[in-house]
Design a protein around this motif. Structure first.
Motif, mmCIF file in Angstrom:
data_model
loop_
_atom_site.group_PDB
_atom_site.id
_atom_site.type_symbol
_atom_site.label_atom_id
_atom_site.label_comp_id
_atom_site.label_asym_id
_atom_site.label_seq_id
_atom_site.Cartn_x
_atom_site.Cartn_y
_atom_site.Cartn_z
ATOM 1 N N LEU A 95 0.874 -1.169 0.000
ATOM 2 C CA LEU A 95 0.000 0.000 0.000
ATOM 3 C C LEU A 95 0.909 1.215 0.000
ATOM 4 O O LEU A 95 1.701 1.408 0.913
ATOM 5 C CB LEU A 95 -0.911 0.038 1.226
ATOM 6 N N HIS A 96 0.818 2.012 -1.070
ATOM 7 C CA HIS A 96 1.638 3.218 -1.181
ATOM 8 C C HIS A 96 0.724 4.433 -1.231
ATOM 9 O O HIS A 96 -0.339 4.399 -1.849
ATOM 10 C CB HIS A 96 2.496 3.205 -2.453
ATOM 11 N N ALA A 97 1.144 5.505 -0.566
ATOM 12 C CA ALA A 97 0.407 6.767 -0.627
ATOM 13 C C ALA A 97 1.379 7.927 -0.494
ATOM 14 O O ALA A 97 2.260 7.910 0.358
ATOM 15 C CB ALA A 97 -0.639 6.835 0.482
ATOM 16 N N GLY A 98 1.209 8.914 -1.366
ATOM 17 C CA GLY A 98 1.971 10.148 -1.258
ATOM 18 C C GLY A 98 1.152 11.163 -0.481
ATOM 19 O O GLY A 98 -0.074 11.083 -0.427
ATOM 20 N N TYR A 99 1.825 12.109 0.145
ATOM 21 C CA TYR A 99 1.133 13.142 0.905
ATOM 22 C C TYR A 99 2.007 14.374 1.009
ATOM 23 O O TYR A 99 3.191 14.351 0.709
ATOM 24 C CB TYR A 99 0.746 12.654 2.309
ATOM 25 N N ALA A 100 1.394 15.449 1.465
ATOM 26 C CA ALA A 100 2.109 16.693 1.739
ATOM 27 C C ALA A 100 2.088 16.905 3.248
ATOM 28 O O ALA A 100 1.034 16.807 3.875
ATOM 29 C CB ALA A 100 1.445 17.867 1.035
ATOM 30 N N LEU A 101 3.247 17.160 3.816
ATOM 31 C CA LEU A 101 3.329 17.359 5.265
ATOM 32 C C LEU A 101 2.472 18.527 5.725
ATOM 33 O O LEU A 101 1.901 18.496 6.811
ATOM 34 C CB LEU A 101 4.779 17.581 5.689
ATOM 35 N N ARG A 102 2.349 19.546 4.892
ATOM 36 C CA ARG A 102 1.559 20.716 5.263
ATOM 37 C C ARG A 102 0.110 20.322 5.549
ATOM 38 O O ARG A 102 -0.502 20.807 6.502
ATOM 39 C CB ARG A 102 1.631 21.749 4.152
ATOM 40 N N ALA A 103 -0.447 19.456 4.730
ATOM 41 C CA ALA A 103 -1.823 19.008 4.949
ATOM 42 C C ALA A 103 -1.928 18.200 6.245
ATOM 43 O O ALA A 103 -2.871 18.382 7.021
ATOM 44 C CB ALA A 103 -2.302 18.167 3.769
#
Length: 195
Positions: A95-103
């Motif tokens: 399971l892979h997911a990208g994200y933004a730390l700001r969010a």
């Protein structure tokens, strides 16, 4: 000479403050790198996250390994979520997911390029019972006075792909009318096909 020292003296605290601030920033960057880009750091994140998840769910969450640059996303290997007696809800090889730390800092779960690979998802509802996901992830029905947004109040998944996976409802004898998914092997099993 005395005049020169007196003129430089007010600048000394500013230089020391700048040096201490720079050293602290360098230590913080080094710590962030250690936690997010080393096997040791990712293992620490895995252990702490599993402890938090298992404490917040009425089930058992297992993750074999964590990889990736944790400043930008996460890859979970050998994911397993079961109910409290061990009945499966989801198993996935990756399971892979990208994200933004700001969010995430803003308490928003905004995941992008989510990829689920080699998964088996079991959706089950015993007769006169609650769905398995409702039992594993119960919603607190007590009214809270605090109206501050928390994690889970705002969730977005962008660009989701499911590869070589299947969705099963074991107790079902037929697929819902209008379903575009054809049963495989058993009437209660449905293979999810994606590009």
């Amino acid at each position: 000479r005395a005049v020169l020292l007196q003129s430089l003296l007010p600048a000394v605290p500013a230089v020391i403050l700048a040096a201490v601030t720079g050293a602290t920033g360098a230590l913080a960057l080094t710590a962030a790198f250690m936690v997010t880009n080393t096997d040791w750091g990712r293992e620490q994140v895995r252990v702490r996250a599993l402890a938090a998840l298992n404490g917040a769910t009425h089930g058992i969450v297992k993750v074999g390994a964590v990889s990736g640059n944790l400043l930008q996303g996460i890859t979970l290997h050998d994911l397993s979520i079961t109910d409290s007696v061990g009945a499966p809800f989801i198993t996935a090889k990756v399971l892979h997911a990208g994200y933004a730390l700001r969010a995430l800092i803003s308490r928003r779960v905004d995941l992008r390029n989510v990829r689920l690979t080699d998964a088996h998802i079991v959706i089950e509802r015993p007769t006169n019972g609650r769905w398995n996901y409702d039992r594993i992830f119960p919603i607190d029905t007590a009214q809270s006075i605090d109206s501050t947004p928390g994690y889970g109040d705002w969730i977005v998944l962008r660009n989701v792909s499911v590869q070589r996976s299947r969705l099963t409802e074991p107790r079902s004898r037929s697929m819902a009318t209008g379903s575009r998914c054809r049963p495989a092997r058993r009437p209660s099993e449905c293979r999810v096909r994606t590009a």
